[in-house]
Design an enzyme around this catalytic site. Structure first.
Site, PDB file in Angstrom:
ATOM      1  CG  HIS A 161      -3.889  -0.964  -6.855  1.00  0.00           C
ATOM      2  ND1 HIS A 161      -4.255  -0.290  -5.713  1.00  0.00           N
ATOM      3  CD2 HIS A 161      -3.969  -2.279  -6.537  1.00  0.00           C
ATOM      4  CE1 HIS A 161      -4.551  -1.162  -4.754  1.00  0.00           C
ATOM      5  NE2 HIS A 161      -4.393  -2.388  -5.247  1.00  0.00           N
TER       6      HIS A 161
ATOM      7  NE  ARG B  34      -4.343  -1.239   0.133  1.00  0.00           N
ATOM      8  CZ  ARG B  34      -4.596  -2.257  -0.702  1.00  0.00           C
ATOM      9  NH1 ARG B  34      -3.718  -2.626  -1.607  1.00  0.00           N
ATOM     10  NH2 ARG B  34      -5.755  -2.884  -0.654  1.00  0.00           N
TER      11      ARG B  34
HETATM   12  P1  NDP Z   1      -1.874 -10.712   5.685  1.00  0.00           P
HETATM   13  O1  NDP Z   1      -2.804 -10.082   6.675  1.00  0.00           O
HETATM   14  O2  NDP Z   1      -2.005 -12.173   5.413  1.00  0.00           O
HETATM   15  O3  NDP Z   1      -0.356 -10.458   6.131  1.00  0.00           O
HETATM   16  C1  NDP Z   1       0.067  -9.243   6.646  1.00  0.00           C
HETATM   17  C2  NDP Z   1       1.490  -9.404   7.151  1.00  0.00           C
HETATM   18  O4  NDP Z   1       1.953  -8.131   7.609  1.00  0.00           O
HETATM   19  C3  NDP Z   1       1.601 -10.372   8.335  1.00  0.00           C
HETATM   20  O5  NDP Z   1       2.766 -11.152   8.248  1.00  0.00           O
HETATM   21  C4  NDP Z   1       1.694  -9.424   9.531  1.00  0.00           C
HETATM   22  O6  NDP Z   1       2.400  -9.953  10.652  1.00  0.00           O
HETATM   23  C5  NDP Z   1       2.479  -8.291   8.917  1.00  0.00           C
HETATM   24  N1  NDP Z   1       2.294  -7.078   9.716  1.00  0.00           N
HETATM   25  C6  NDP Z   1       1.157  -6.407   9.986  1.00  0.00           C
HETATM   26  N2  NDP Z   1       1.398  -5.353  10.797  1.00  0.00           N
HETATM   27  C7  NDP Z   1       2.725  -5.369  11.044  1.00  0.00           C
HETATM   28  C8  NDP Z   1       3.592  -4.566  11.827  1.00  0.00           C
HETATM   29  N3  NDP Z   1       3.136  -3.514  12.522  1.00  0.00           N
HETATM   30  N4  NDP Z   1       4.912  -4.869  11.868  1.00  0.00           N
HETATM   31  C9  NDP Z   1       5.394  -5.938  11.192  1.00  0.00           C
HETATM   32  N5  NDP Z   1       4.608  -6.770  10.410  1.00  0.00           N
HETATM   33  C10 NDP Z   1       3.302  -6.472  10.359  1.00  0.00           C
HETATM   34  O7  NDP Z   1      -2.017  -9.881   4.331  1.00  0.00           O
HETATM   35  P2  NDP Z   1      -1.749 -10.361   2.825  1.00  0.00           P
HETATM   36  O8  NDP Z   1      -0.441 -11.021   2.760  1.00  0.00           O
HETATM   37  O9  NDP Z   1      -2.919 -11.095   2.326  1.00  0.00           O
HETATM   38  O10 NDP Z   1      -1.743  -8.940   2.073  1.00  0.00           O
HETATM   39  C11 NDP Z   1      -0.813  -7.941   2.408  1.00  0.00           C
HETATM   40  C12 NDP Z   1      -1.228  -6.631   1.765  1.00  0.00           C
HETATM   41  O11 NDP Z   1      -0.997  -6.684   0.350  1.00  0.00           O
HETATM   42  C13 NDP Z   1      -2.708  -6.270   1.862  1.00  0.00           C
HETATM   43  O12 NDP Z   1      -3.027  -5.767   3.132  1.00  0.00           O
HETATM   44  C14 NDP Z   1      -2.850  -5.249   0.766  1.00  0.00           C
HETATM   45  O13 NDP Z   1      -2.535  -3.978   1.302  1.00  0.00           O
HETATM   46  C15 NDP Z   1      -1.776  -5.654  -0.248  1.00  0.00           C
HETATM   47  N6  NDP Z   1      -2.361  -6.133  -1.506  1.00  0.00           N
HETATM   48  C16 NDP Z   1      -2.050  -5.483  -2.670  1.00  0.00           C
HETATM   49  C17 NDP Z   1      -2.545  -5.921  -3.877  1.00  0.00           C
HETATM   50  C18 NDP Z   1      -2.169  -5.248  -5.156  1.00  0.00           C
HETATM   51  O14 NDP Z   1      -2.717  -5.581  -6.204  1.00  0.00           O
HETATM   52  N7  NDP Z   1      -1.242  -4.313  -5.142  1.00  0.00           N
HETATM   53  C19 NDP Z   1      -3.426  -7.077  -3.946  1.00  0.00           C
HETATM   54  C20 NDP Z   1      -3.698  -7.689  -2.683  1.00  0.00           C
HETATM   55  C21 NDP Z   1      -3.172  -7.229  -1.506  1.00  0.00           C
HETATM   56  P3  NDP Z   1       1.853 -11.211  11.454  1.00  0.00           P
HETATM   57  O15 NDP Z   1       2.020 -12.389  10.491  1.00  0.00           O
HETATM   58  O16 NDP Z   1       2.751 -11.307  12.604  1.00  0.00           O
HETATM   59  O17 NDP Z   1       0.414 -10.951  11.774  1.00  0.00           O
HETATM   60  C1  OXD Z   2      -6.633  -5.757  -2.664  1.00  0.00           C
HETATM   61  C2  OXD Z   2      -5.998  -5.027  -3.755  1.00  0.00           C
HETATM   62  O1  OXD Z   2      -6.503  -5.314  -1.521  1.00  0.00           O
HETATM   63  O2  OXD Z   2      -6.360  -5.267  -4.924  1.00  0.00           O
HETATM   64  O3  OXD Z   2      -7.274  -6.785  -2.916  1.00  0.00           O
HETATM   65  O4  OXD Z   2      -5.121  -4.197  -3.536  1.00  0.00           O
END
Ligand code: NDP
Ligand code: OXD
Length: 308
Positions: free
Chosen positions: A271, A223
């Site tokens: 995106h 993001r």
């Molecule tokens: P998840 O919720 O599965 O994973 C998030 C990860 O971030 C976890 O490992 C979590 O740690 C870690 N995290 C959260 N907060 C912190 C922090 N304060 N410090 C350190 N680590 C942290 O999300 P996804 O993997 O499914 O997706 C990640 C992001 O990708 C989404 O939130 C979205 O913003 C983005 N995205 C972008 C897309 C695009 O097309 N560009 C498409 C889809 C998603 P922990 O494991 O310890 O909880």
């Molecule tokens: C999602 C994205 O969050 O497309 O699914 O970024």
């Protein structure tokens, strides 16, 4: 009959309607799926945060809001939403993210830009092997772990950073603020796959960028707010960072006059890293409705306090 409201942009309906109906049939669910209902009749809301539906108060019998996006930052602060909120973990989206990340990592690793820039002369160079190119992934959730696995299979040494401590085969794992410096200090390529929460905003800033080795590259399909834009541009201009490929931005679409569009060391993608795929996502929605009806725990429940 279960009543499910599809509340996303109207242009999404033609792809989702058949996919959801097929998934409900496959799961043996009797679902009346529509884009309009009297709010008090709705059992489940299949939701995209850019939908016109922003006030959940009248949806008094709704058992869950099932997000079709992975990211939930636009809805976690909605005080009218008191029902369980599930985010999307879609195998199709995950595969798309693995492909986007792998492609852009290989562009950097093989220096494909250099090949393209030297089409008028014979100038051989030997890129290092993957095993000589350390990569760090910030975020080890559904997407971070899938990308880590794929990059490991190619041979890259991969480190990851998350909020909670992890032990993952083949990965060097760091966690919390205390682990960030170590996670970054040897990373030649950094990939951001964190959610946008108050704790993750500006996680790459002037101080943390300074931990990276000279000439590191950044991929941000997470993001926009994860990066302090001004600090990133400064590091690129100074040459401490070599390049950044950015798929997500604080304002989207990225404004026409934004410096990223013309910066020679920035690649912008609009995106598109990983869109939810209706066919595979519909099965996840159906499974959550099945669980809701069986009073079983929902998959991919969002912790509203934590913000993801
Ligand atoms: P998840 O919720 O599965 O994973 C998030 C990860 O971030 C976890 O490992 C979590 O740690 C870690 N995290 C959260 N907060 C912190 C922090 N304060 N410090 C350190 N680590 C942290 O999300 P996804 O993997 O499914 O997706 C990640 C992001 O990708 C989404 O939130 C979205 O913003 C983005 N995205 C972008 C897309 C695009 O097309 N560009 C498409 C889809 C998603 P922990 O494991 O310890 O909880
Ligand atoms: C999602 C994205 O969050 O497309 O699914 O970024």
């Amino acid at each position: 009959m279960i009543k499910a409201l599809f509340a996303a942009r109207p242009e999404r309906w033609p792809a989702y309607e058949p996919a959801l109906k097929a998934a409900f049939a496959e799961a043996g669910l009797d679902v009346d799926l529509r884009t309009e209902f009297a709010p008090e009749e709705v059992d489940y809301i299949i939701y995209a945060p850019n939908s016109d539906l922003q006030d959940f108060t009248p949806y008094t019998r709704c058992k869950a809001v099932l997000n079709i996006w992975a990211g939930v930052e636009k809805i976690t602060g909605n005080q009218t939403l008191t029902q369980p909120l599930c985010r999307m973990v879609d195998p199709g989206l995950t595969q798309a993210m693995v492909e986007w990340v792998t492609g852009h990592v290989l562009r950097y690793h093989l220096d494909i830009d250099r090949t393209l820039a030297t089409q008028d002369r014979w100038e051989p160079f030997v890129p290092p092997l993957a095993e000589e190119r350390p990569i760090t992934i910030l975020g080890l959730g559904a997407l971070g772990q899938a990308c880590a696995k794929s990059l490991r299979q190619i041979g890259f040494p991969v480190s990851g950073w998350s909020r909670t401590q992890k032990q993952i085969d083949g990965l060097t794992c760091y966690h919390r603020d205390a682990g960030l410096k170590d996670a970054l200090s040897s990373a030649e390529i950094v990939i951001l796959l964190l959610p946008d929460t108050p704790d993750t905003q500006n996680i790459l800033n002037a101080e943390s960028l300074a931990h990276l080795p000279q000439g590191a590259r950044i991929l941000n399909p997470g993001r926009g707010p994860l990066i302090d834009d001004a600090a990133l541009i400064e590091a690129l201009d100074k040459g401490t960072l070599a390049h950044a490929t950015l798929d997500v931005f604080r304002v989207e679409p990225l404004p026409a006059d934004h410096r990223f569009w013309t910066h020679p060391k920035v690649t912008v993608t609009p995106h598109i890293a990983a869109e939810t795929r209706p066919l595979t996502a519909a099965r996840v929605i159906a499974e959550n409705i099945r669980r809701g009806e069986a009073q079983a725990p929902f998959l991919h429940l969002v912790d509203r306090q934590r913000g993801y």
